[in-house]
Every structure is written in structure tokens, then in C-alpha cells.
Design an enzyme around this catalytic site. Structure first.
Site, mmCIF file in Angstrom:
data_model
loop_
_atom_site.group_PDB
_atom_site.id
_atom_site.type_symbol
_atom_site.label_atom_id
_atom_site.label_comp_id
_atom_site.label_asym_id
_atom_site.label_seq_id
_atom_site.Cartn_x
_atom_site.Cartn_y
_atom_site.Cartn_z
ATOM 1 N N THR A 38 51.449 28.672 30.679
ATOM 2 C CA THR A 38 52.823 28.994 31.117
ATOM 3 C C THR A 38 52.903 30.402 31.717
ATOM 4 O O THR A 38 53.884 30.738 32.378
ATOM 5 C CB THR A 38 53.797 28.940 29.928
ATOM 6 O OG1 THR A 38 53.421 29.974 29.008
ATOM 7 C CG2 THR A 38 53.763 27.602 29.232
ATOM 8 N N ASP A 63 45.306 48.728 34.970
ATOM 9 C CA ASP A 63 45.578 48.123 33.661
ATOM 10 C C ASP A 63 45.588 49.227 32.605
ATOM 11 O O ASP A 63 44.541 49.801 32.275
ATOM 12 C CB ASP A 63 44.501 47.074 33.337
ATOM 13 C CG ASP A 63 44.845 46.317 32.061
ATOM 14 O OD1 ASP A 63 45.023 46.968 31.010
ATOM 15 O OD2 ASP A 63 44.953 45.082 32.112
ATOM 16 N N ARG A 120 49.484 36.539 26.579
ATOM 17 C CA ARG A 120 50.020 35.725 27.666
ATOM 18 C C ARG A 120 49.418 34.317 27.593
ATOM 19 O O ARG A 120 48.187 34.164 27.598
ATOM 20 C CB ARG A 120 49.658 36.376 29.003
ATOM 21 C CG ARG A 120 50.386 35.733 30.184
ATOM 22 C CD ARG A 120 49.837 36.259 31.490
ATOM 23 N NE ARG A 120 50.139 37.659 31.661
ATOM 24 C CZ ARG A 120 51.115 38.108 32.453
ATOM 25 N NH1 ARG A 120 51.842 37.270 33.136
ATOM 26 N NH2 ARG A 120 51.329 39.389 32.575
ATOM 27 N N ASP A 139 43.266 48.682 29.464
ATOM 28 C CA ASP A 139 41.848 48.868 29.773
ATOM 29 C C ASP A 139 41.512 50.337 29.989
ATOM 30 O O ASP A 139 40.471 50.830 29.552
ATOM 31 C CB ASP A 139 41.472 48.077 31.040
ATOM 32 C CG ASP A 139 41.247 46.605 30.737
ATOM 33 O OD1 ASP A 139 41.073 46.250 29.555
ATOM 34 O OD2 ASP A 139 41.260 45.802 31.696
HETATM 35 N N1 URA Z 1 50.186 45.948 32.998
HETATM 36 C C1 URA Z 1 49.349 46.951 33.315
HETATM 37 O O1 URA Z 1 48.629 47.466 32.479
HETATM 38 N N2 URA Z 1 49.354 47.389 34.607
HETATM 39 C C2 URA Z 1 50.151 46.886 35.555
HETATM 40 O O2 URA Z 1 50.105 47.351 36.699
HETATM 41 C C3 URA Z 1 51.016 45.832 35.196
HETATM 42 C C4 URA Z 1 51.009 45.381 33.907
#
Ligand code: URA
Length: 209
Positions: free
Chosen positions: A108, A200, A104, A203
Site C-alpha cells: 500500500t 535519506d 512503510r 541513512d
Molecule cells: N525521508 C528522508 O529521509 N528524506 C527525504 O528526502 C524524504 C523522506
């Protein structure tokens, strides 16, 4: 418009609840994502075409069914998509695996493609793009762009949790792409996380938090 389907098999729902729990550790999270992906591979391959083939059993000749259609490619979006590859391969072991990496852009906030490696015959394959979370849809849209640019035609997205915004964005950008998810959640929060979601996914899969 492509198909949108929530795969609400009881085993998938049960296992998804296990990984939503914030106390679920990396080992179990990884194992259960694998199991869900295997169950999802079973569901998303339901419409694979069959053809007749002659087979000689120990008793005699017969004509029975065999898969006739295109060969498959599984394409994880790095990095969280990697967690879904082995489970899918359990059921579709001859599939080839491509990879798409995106990051990302800090300014932007848009995803930028940095790595794409695909089977050379990608245009002839049925492609399952895998990414656990369909949040804003930005990465999925870019992944489909990257694949189509290289000749891909038959595309499906397989995810674990989708947000309504992500589904809408992907359907608008790529109306030909079928979307399969284990759950359709409520919304995105201001940080772009799916609510209630599972946090996430990258993670949690790799223990990097
Ligand atoms: N990416 C993720 O890993 N979790 C989310 O809730 C949104 C995007």
C-alpha cells in the site's frame, strides 16, 4: 489552523547547509543535526508560559519568573527522529521521551504503526514530535493519529526540511498541530525524496547506506 513557521535563524540556516552537502560524513552530520535541534528547541519554546515565583538572592527577596506551563514530552518518529532528541534535551532536560515506530507497507506504500511507547501522562504534556523530513506527511499524520488516540492534545511537529505537499497534508489532517521547520524546500521527486533536501536522513545519521 495551526501555526506554520520556518525557523530561519542564521545559525540554523548555516548548519542546515552543512548537512545538505552530500560530502558531509556521518560524524559531522550527526553532530550538526544535534546542534540544529538544540537551536530549534530554543525557538519552539519561545511561547512557554511563565509565572511569578519568590526567590531569595544573597542580597534579599524578589519575585521573578519561572516556567509555569505543562511538562514536555519529546517524541521521535523512528528512526531518523532519534537524531533530534539529544539536542532538544540539552535545552529541555526534564522532558520525557516517547517513541513511535512506523514502517512503510510494501504494497500500500502507507506507513504502519509497529511500536508506540509514551509517558503515561501524555495527555497533560506539551508534545514535540521530531522527525527530520516532512516529505509526503504520511508518517507525521500517522504519528499524530497514534498520539491523539492515546489522549495527546497539545502537539507540535519539529522537522529540519519540509516539502509543500507534506505541510499541506499534515495541516489538512491535523489542523490543530503547529509545524516548525528549518527549511521549506521545493517539492518531492518521483521516489518521494525532498528536492533539494538532504537525502535519506536516517541513512545519513546512522551510516547505513
Ligand atoms: N525521508 C528522508 O529521509 N528524506 C527525504 O528526502 C524524504 C523522506
Amino acid at each position: 489552523m495551526g501555526k506554520f513557521q520556518v525557523l530561519d535563524h542564521p545559525l540554523i540556516q548555516h548548519k542546515l547547509t552543512i548537512i545538505r552537502d552530500k560530502n558531509c560524513g556521518t560524524k559531522v552530520f550527526r553532530e550538526v543535526v544535534n546542534e540544529i535541534s538544540e537551536l530549534m528547541a530554543y525557538e519552539v519554546s519561545r511561547d512557554m508560559p511563565l509565572e511569578d515565583v519568590k526567590v531569595e538572592t544573597p542580597i534579599g527577596w524578589t519575585t521573578k519568573k519561572t516556567l509555569s506551563g505543562k511538562k514536555v514530552a519529546i517524541v521521535p518518529i523512528l528512526r531518523a527522529g532519534l537524531g533530534m532528541v539529544d539536542g532538544m534535551l540539552e535545552l529541555i532536560p526534564a522532558a520525557k521521551v516517547g517513541h513511535i515506530g512506523m514502517y512503510r507497507d510494501e504494497e500500500t506504500l502507507k506507513p504502519v504503526e509497529y511500536f508506540v511507547k509514551l509517558p503515561s501522562d501524555i495527555s497533560e504534556r506539551q508534545i514535540f514530535v521530531v522527525d527530520p523530513m516532512l516529505a509526503t506527511g504520511g508518517s507525521a499524520i500517522m504519528a499524530m493519529d497514534a498520539l491523539k488516540k492515546r489522549g495527546a492534545k497539545d502537539l507540535r511537529l519539529v522537522c529540519l526540511v519540509a516539502a509543500p505537499q507534506g505541510v499541506k497534508a499534515l495541516q489538512e489532517a491535523h489542523p490543530d498541530v503547529d509545524i516548525y521547520t528549518a527549511a521549506l524546500d521545493e517539492k518531492l521527486n518521483e521516489d518521494g525524496y525532498i528536492v533539494p533536501g538532504l537525502g535519506d536522513a536516517g541513512d545519513r545519521l546512522f551510516g547505513t547506506k
